[in-house]
Design a protein around this motif. Sequence first.
Motif, PDB file in Angstrom:
ATOM      1  N   UNK A 237       0.850  -1.197   0.000  1.00 25.18           N
ATOM      2  CA  UNK A 237       0.000   0.000   0.000  1.00 25.18           C
ATOM      3  C   UNK A 237       0.886   1.247   0.000  1.00 25.18           C
ATOM      4  N   UNK A 238       1.909   1.223   0.833  1.00 26.62           N
ATOM      5  CA  UNK A 238       2.857   2.339   0.853  1.00 26.62           C
ATOM      6  C   UNK A 238       3.468   2.551  -0.531  1.00 26.62           C
ATOM      7  N   UNK A 239       3.903   1.439  -1.130  1.00 26.40           N
ATOM      8  CA  UNK A 239       4.483   1.529  -2.471  1.00 26.40           C
ATOM      9  C   UNK A 239       3.474   2.147  -3.447  1.00 26.40           C
ATOM     10  N   UNK A 240       2.213   1.741  -3.308  1.00 27.57           N
ATOM     11  CA  UNK A 240       1.165   2.275  -4.176  1.00 27.57           C
ATOM     12  C   UNK A 240       0.994   3.778  -3.993  1.00 27.57           C
ATOM     13  N   UNK A 241       1.038   4.206  -2.741  1.00 25.71           N
ATOM     14  CA  UNK A 241       0.897   5.647  -2.462  1.00 25.71           C
ATOM     15  C   UNK A 241       2.069   6.408  -3.078  1.00 25.71           C
ATOM     16  N   UNK A 242       3.269   5.852  -2.936  1.00 22.75           N
ATOM     17  CA  UNK A 242       4.448   6.511  -3.509  1.00 22.75           C
ATOM     18  C   UNK A 242       4.350   6.561  -5.034  1.00 22.75           C
ATOM     19  N   UNK A 243       3.864   5.473  -5.609  1.00 23.15           N
ATOM     20  CA  UNK A 243       3.719   5.435  -7.075  1.00 23.15           C
ATOM     21  C   UNK A 243       2.692   6.475  -7.515  1.00 23.15           C
ATOM     22  N   UNK A 244       1.570   6.518  -6.784  1.00 23.06           N
ATOM     23  CA  UNK A 244       0.511   7.473  -7.111  1.00 23.06           C
ATOM     24  C   UNK A 244       1.011   8.916  -6.980  1.00 23.06           C
ATOM     25  N   UNK A 245       1.809   9.155  -5.924  1.00 25.93           N
ATOM     26  CA  UNK A 245       2.314  10.507  -5.694  1.00 25.93           C
ATOM     27  C   UNK A 245       3.399  10.877  -6.702  1.00 25.93           C
ATOM     28  N   UNK A 246       4.043   9.842  -7.283  1.00 22.28           N
ATOM     29  CA  UNK A 246       5.079  10.105  -8.274  1.00 22.28           C
ATOM     30  C   UNK A 246       6.494  10.095  -7.716  1.00 22.28           C
ATOM     31  N   UNK A 247       6.719   9.368  -6.605  1.00 25.24           N
ATOM     32  CA  UNK A 247       8.079   9.257  -6.046  1.00 25.24           C
ATOM     33  C   UNK A 247       8.944   8.447  -7.006  1.00 25.24           C
ATOM     34  N   UNK A 248      10.108   9.000  -7.401  1.00 21.72           N
ATOM     35  CA  UNK A 248      10.977   8.234  -8.294  1.00 21.72           C
ATOM     36  C   UNK A 248      11.408   6.916  -7.626  1.00 21.72           C
ATOM     37  N   UNK A 249      11.541   5.883  -8.433  1.00 20.86           N
ATOM     38  CA  UNK A 249      11.851   4.537  -7.946  1.00 20.86           C
ATOM     39  C   UNK A 249      13.045   4.544  -6.978  1.00 20.86           C
ATOM     40  N   UNK A 250      14.109   5.269  -7.360  1.00 25.98           N
ATOM     41  CA  UNK A 250      15.341   5.221  -6.552  1.00 25.98           C
ATOM     42  C   UNK A 250      15.203   5.976  -5.231  1.00 25.98           C
ATOM     43  N   UNK A 251      14.130   6.696  -5.027  1.00 29.22           N
ATOM     44  CA  UNK A 251      13.948   7.420  -3.764  1.00 29.22           C
ATOM     45  C   UNK A 251      12.976   6.707  -2.824  1.00 29.22           C
ATOM     46  N   UNK A 252      12.386   5.593  -3.283  1.00 29.90           N
ATOM     47  CA  UNK A 252      11.323   4.949  -2.504  1.00 29.90           C
ATOM     48  C   UNK A 252      11.757   4.623  -1.077  1.00 29.90           C
ATOM     49  N   UNK A 253      12.913   3.954  -0.945  1.00 30.48           N
ATOM     50  CA  UNK A 253      13.356   3.529   0.393  1.00 30.48           C
ATOM     51  C   UNK A 253      13.623   4.727   1.315  1.00 30.48           C
ATOM     52  N   UNK A 254      14.287   5.757   0.798  1.00 32.39           N
ATOM     53  CA  UNK A 254      14.642   6.881   1.669  1.00 32.39           C
ATOM     54  C   UNK A 254      13.404   7.690   2.037  1.00 32.39           C
ATOM     55  N   UNK A 255      12.454   7.803   1.141  1.00 32.92           N
ATOM     56  CA  UNK A 255      11.205   8.510   1.469  1.00 32.92           C
ATOM     57  C   UNK A 255      10.398   7.691   2.468  1.00 32.92           C
ATOM     58  N   UNK A 256      10.432   6.369   2.282  1.00 35.85           N
ATOM     59  CA  UNK A 256       9.745   5.473   3.199  1.00 35.85           C
ATOM     60  C   UNK A 256      10.300   5.638   4.614  1.00 35.85           C
ATOM     61  N   UNK A 257      11.631   5.764   4.728  1.00 39.64           N
ATOM     62  CA  UNK A 257      12.210   5.897   6.068  1.00 39.64           C
ATOM     63  C   UNK A 257      11.904   7.265   6.657  1.00 39.64           C
ATOM     64  N   UNK A 258      11.679   8.270   5.796  1.00 39.42           N
ATOM     65  CA  UNK A 258      11.244   9.576   6.315  1.00 39.42           C
ATOM     66  C   UNK A 258       9.829   9.469   6.881  1.00 39.42           C
ATOM     67  N   UNK A 259       8.940   8.780   6.169  1.00 45.15           N
ATOM     68  CA  UNK A 259       7.566   8.575   6.642  1.00 45.15           C
ATOM     69  C   UNK A 259       7.565   7.917   8.016  1.00 45.15           C
ATOM     70  N   UNK A 260       8.464   6.945   8.162  1.00 35.44           N
ATOM     71  CA  UNK A 260       8.535   6.167   9.398  1.00 35.44           C
ATOM     72  C   UNK A 260       8.821   7.039  10.620  1.00 35.44           C
ATOM     73  N   UNK A 261       9.308   8.261  10.389  1.00 36.84           N
ATOM     74  CA  UNK A 261       9.638   9.136  11.523  1.00 36.84           C
ATOM     75  C   UNK A 261       8.447   9.951  12.015  1.00 36.84           C
ATOM     76  N   UNK A 262       7.287   9.770  11.365  1.00 39.24           N
ATOM     77  CA  UNK A 262       6.113  10.563  11.741  1.00 39.24           C
ATOM     78  C   UNK A 262       5.659  10.308  13.172  1.00 39.24           C
ATOM     79  N   UNK A 263       6.123   9.200  13.768  1.00 40.16           N
ATOM     80  CA  UNK A 263       5.690   8.953  15.146  1.00 40.16           C
ATOM     81  C   UNK A 263       6.481   9.788  16.146  1.00 40.16           C
ATOM     82  N   UNK A 264       7.576  10.408  15.705  1.00 35.74           N
ATOM     83  CA  UNK A 264       8.233  11.311  16.646  1.00 35.74           C
ATOM     84  C   UNK A 264       8.632  12.659  16.042  1.00 35.74           C
ATOM     85  N   UNK A 265       8.263  12.897  14.797  1.00 35.79           N
ATOM     86  CA  UNK A 265       8.508  14.211  14.197  1.00 35.79           C
ATOM     87  C   UNK A 265       7.184  14.734  13.637  1.00 35.79           C
TER      88      UNK A 265
END
Lengths: 557, 557
Positions: free
Chosen positions: A215-243
Motif C-alpha cells: 500500500x505504501x508503495x502504491x501511495x508513492x507510485x501514485x504521488x510520483x516518487x521516483x523509484x530510486x527514492x522509494x526507500x529513503x522517502x519510506x524511512x522519512x515517513x517512518x519518523x512521523x511517530x516522533x517528528x
Amino acid sequence: MTAASSSVAERIAALQTRIKELKVAKQDATAEVDEMKALKEQLGKDKKSGSGFQLKTPKGTVDHRPEATLLRKKIFHTLESIFVKYGASTIDTPVFELREILAGKYGEDSKLIYDLQDQGGELCSLRYDLTVPFARYLAMNGITSMKRYHIGKVYRRDQPVVTKGRMREFFQCDFDIAGVYDSMVPDAEVLSFLCDALTALDIGEFTVKMNHRKILDGIFELAGVPQDKTRSISSAVDKLDKMSWADVRKEMTVDKGLDPVIADKIGEYVGLKGPGWDVLKKLEADEKLMGIESAKAGLADMRLLFEYLEVFGVLDKMSFDMSLARGLDYYTGLIYEAITEFSAPPSARPTPSVPAPDAMTSSTPTSLPAKADKKAKSSDKDKAKTEDDAVDEASVGVGSIAAGGRYDNLVGMFAEAAGQKRDQVPCVGISIGVERVYSIMEMRRKNREEKIRGKETDVYVLALGGGLLKERMAFAKMLRDNGIKTEFMYKAKPKAPAQWKAADDDHVPIVAILAPAELESGTVRIKQQVGKDAAGEENKGVEVKVEEAVAYIKQRL
Amino acid sequence: MTAASSSVAERIAALQTRIKELKVAKQDATAEVDEMKALKEQLGKDKKSGSGFQLKTPKGTVDHRPEATLLRKKIFHTLESIFVKYGASTIDTPVFELREILAGKYGEDSKLIYDLQDQGGELCSLRYDLTVPFARYLAMNGITSMKRYHIGKVYRRDQPVVTKGRMREFFQCDFDIAGVYDSMVPDAEVLSFLCDALTALDIGEFTVKMNHRKILDGIFELAGVPQDKTRSISSAVDKLDKMSWADVRKEMTVDKGLDPVIADKIGEYVGLKGPGWDVLKKLEADEKLMGIESAKAGLADMRLLFEYLEVFGVLDKMSFDMSLARGLDYYTGLIYEAITEFSAPPSARPTPSVPAPDAMTSSTPTSLPAKADKKAKSSDKDKAKTEDDAVDEASVGVGSIAAGGRYDNLVGMFAEAAGQKRDQVPCVGISIGVERVYSIMEMRRKNREEKIRGKETDVYVLALGGGLLKERMAFAKMLRDNGIKTEFMYKAKPKAPAQWKAADDDHVPIVAILAPAELESGTVRIKQQVGKDAAGEENKGVEVKVEEAVAYIKQRL
C-alpha cells in the motif's frame, strides 16, 4: 604512558573535527562520537591511575542481578507457554554467523554489527537479530515450512540508553511462520499470538499499529516518487511517530530532494490511521489509489486479514496506520508494531502536528481514541540512532515493545547466493522486545511496592546452641531430598543472631530450629516467618518430630 | 579471483613449513593447522563456484534443531530444580567481557579466546567460561558472599570434535559458592549438589575424582621439584588419565628437563587412588609427606571433607585420585572432576601401565572397582588440544562431564587490579559440561529407541469438506484460550490427506474433525491418535458438542 596519552588526545582532536564535518553534512556520526567518548574515558582513567584496569562490563552491556534474571525467566516462561499453544517448536543458533550471512540485510544499520576479530579462519559477526539466522537455517537445511520460536541475545553497536532498556546486548524473543500457505492466514496467526502474549504479560493496555508495504508503495507510485527514492522517502515517513509532518516534509524535500508537490501528495495519505475497517473502507473508496496494482493487492490482503482477526477476536487491538513504514530492508508485505501506554514519555509532550488531508479530514483526529493517539506519536523504532536522538530519547518511554512483518524473499536470497535453485519460502514473524517488556513490568512492580526475591528458599535450618553442623547438614539433606529448597549457615558454630539475620535477609518463609535437648528427644522446632500463621505462634514455632518434619513443612509451604 | 587464489595458496605453503617446524620443536601448532584447513577449504570453494558464498554455521558451531533444543531445555530444567533446592540464585552476565578481564586467567589456553574486532571503543573478548565473569561480578559489586548458578554459552577457539560434543560454542552450567565460611563446608555442599544433579540426569553411573592442590604441591616439594617447574610438572601429571606413566615420565624428564630421580619420586605418589578414607589413611601414615606443611594442611581439609560427605551420603561416589591436577591457573585447594561410563571410549583400550610404587603397592590395582578404574584412564580435560590430540580423541568417549574446585584468590585479583583494597572472597564451584551430558542422554535415548518430538502439539484441527477455515480458526482459538496446544492447516481449502499427514508427522495425539453437517448440529468429532483408546474407537472418533469439546479433550490428554 605519557606518549600513549598524548596520542589518544590527538585522536580525540581529529575525531572532534570529523564529527563537526559530519554534522554539517547532516551525516551519521554515531561511530565517531562513540569512539571519542571511549577515548575520553580512557584518557581520564589513565590520568587517575597507572593501571587503567576497569572493573566493569563493556559499554552498553549489564549484568542482570538475581531479581532481574528471575523476572526475565518469568517473561520467557510466559511467552514459551503461548508459543507452544500455537504449535511452535524452538531452535538454537550460534551467537555469531559468517560475516557474509549478515551482509546486505540491515540497510543503514549494518554499521551497528559487531565483528569478531580475524584470528585466522573464517570472518564472523555477532548476530544482529534472530530473523536472519532463522532464514539462513531454513535455506541451509532446505526446510520449506516451519513454525519456530527463538529466545536469545542479539548484538547492536548502537548508542545505549539504559533508562529505556536500549542496550548493545539484549534478548529478543521471536516467533515466525515459514511456508507457502493461503494469503494472510499465517499473518493472522502471528497477530493473534502477539495479542495473547501481550495480554499474558503484565504490561497494561496495548495497541498494534499495522500497515502494508504494497500500500505504501502504491501511495508513492501514485504521488510520483521516483523509484530510486522509494526507500529513503519510506524511512522519512517512518519518523512521523516522533517528528511533525512539517519536519518530515522538510526532510523529504530539502534533505532528500523530493519535489514538494509529490511530498504534499504523500502527506494526504500518511496522516490516516484508525480502526481497521474504517481506514480500509476510506482507501478502497479512493479510485486513484485502487487504480495502482500494488495498492489494490495490499488492500485486498488487509481485507482478508481483518476478517481473520475478527474470528480471533483481536481486531479491536489494531490500528491501521499509514505512517508506519518500518526500517528494515527485507519486509515485503504486512508490517506491524505494538505499543503500550509506557511506550510514550513519562510526561505528556505536545502532539506533533500531523496534517489533516482534505480527502479524509474526519479520520485523523477521531479515528483512534485520544490516549492511543498520543502513545503512537512518540513510539520508537529499533533503528540506527544518532547521538542527538539518543539524548532526546532518554526522556521518552520505552518505545514499541514488539515489531515484525512479512518477508517473503529472505530465505530465497540465501539459497540463491549459495547457488542453490529453490523456490521462495515466504515468512511472517514477530519479535518481542524483552528488555522493554521487562522495563514495564519492573516499573509496575515498583509502583505496587512488591517484594522481590532473588531466590526462593523455603526453609532456613539454624542451630541454637552447640553449632550442630553435621545435624544441620543431615536435616537440610533430608528436606532437599524431598524437594524442599533449604539453606543453612556454612559455619561450624554460627551465632544465633547471624543465622536469624540470614533467614530474614532472604525472606525465607520457614525456619527449622535445631537445639541439642530437642534433638535428643527426636524433635525440631518449625517456625513460620511470614504468612497468616507467623504471628499466631507467639514467635516460638511448633515442636515437630524429625521424621514428620518434611510432611509438616510441605503442608505449610 | 585468480590473484586471490594464488595468494591463498602461498599462505598455505608458508603455513605447512611453519607447522613442520613447530612439530619438530614439539610446540603447539593448533592455530596454524586451523588456519591452513580453513584456507584449503576456501581454495576449494573458490575453484568450484564464483561466489564463494557458504551457507553454513561458523566452524565449531552448530544449529540445535527442535528435538535437540527441547532436550537441552530439559537438562537445564532438571539442573535448575536442584540449584534452587541448594538455595542458589542466578545471574546473567554479558557474553563478552573487557579483554583485560580475561587476561592472565587461563594459562596456555588464553590463545583459545575469541576477540571482538576493534571497531572503536573498548577491546572485548567472548567469555571463555562462566567463572571469571562471576569473580568479576563479585569484585565489581563488592559482594562478599553469594551462592549462584549460571547457565550460558561460552566460547573457545579449540579444535572442534563434533562426535564427542566438543564445540567452539557450548553451554556451561555453573554453580559456585563465594564467601568466608568454615573449612570444607561449602566444598561439601558443591559436591553434594553435583551428586544430586548427576543422579537426576539420565546418564548412568558416575564417579567423582578428587584431589587437593596443596597435597600435590606437598608431593612436588617432597620430591624436590624446582619452584619454577611446579605448574608444568603439574600439567604433565594431569595427563595420566590418557597417557601411560612411562610417557608422562618422559615428558617430565626429556621435554621439561626434570631430574629423573625427582620424576620417580613423584611416580611413587601419583598412581595412588581409591576410596577416600583408604587413600587418606595411607597418606597420613607417610611421615615424610606429613612433614611438609602444605601437604599436611591439604590432608586435614580432605579429612574434614570426607566427614561431611558421609553426612550427605555421597562419599561412596568419590575417588581420591593423586593423578588429578586440573589445568587452570586459578585453583588453590580442592579440585574434582566427574566421569561416567560414557567418559571412556566405545571400545575398551589397554589399561595404561601406572607404576605401583613400593610404599603402596596394594592400593593402586585394588582400591577402585575395575570398571571405574578403566573409565578414569581415558577421561578428558577441557584443555588446549593439539591437532593430533583431536584426531585421537574422536574415537574416545565424551570425557569428564563436570569439573571444578576451590579458587580463593580470583575475586581478590580483580579487586587488586582495579586498585581496590578488599579482603579475599574465597570461592568453590563446579561447572557441568551440558553438551557432554546431552551426548550421553541422546545416546541412551537412541538405544531405547524413544520417539522424540520437536514440539508438543496436543490437538490438530482439521476439516473434512468445505475448507471451513474460519471455523477451524475459531475452534483452535477456543482450545488455545483453554491452554490446549493446537494446530491447524493454513489453507483455505486444504485436502483431507494433507491434513491427516501433518497431524501424523508431528505425532499429534488428538485430532478434532470439523465437518459441515456436524457443525450445523453443533458437534465436532474428537479422535484419539495414540494411546490406549486410539484403536478402540474404530478410527472414527467420538462426536462431542462444541461447547463440551474443551472438557472432553482435557480429560483425554
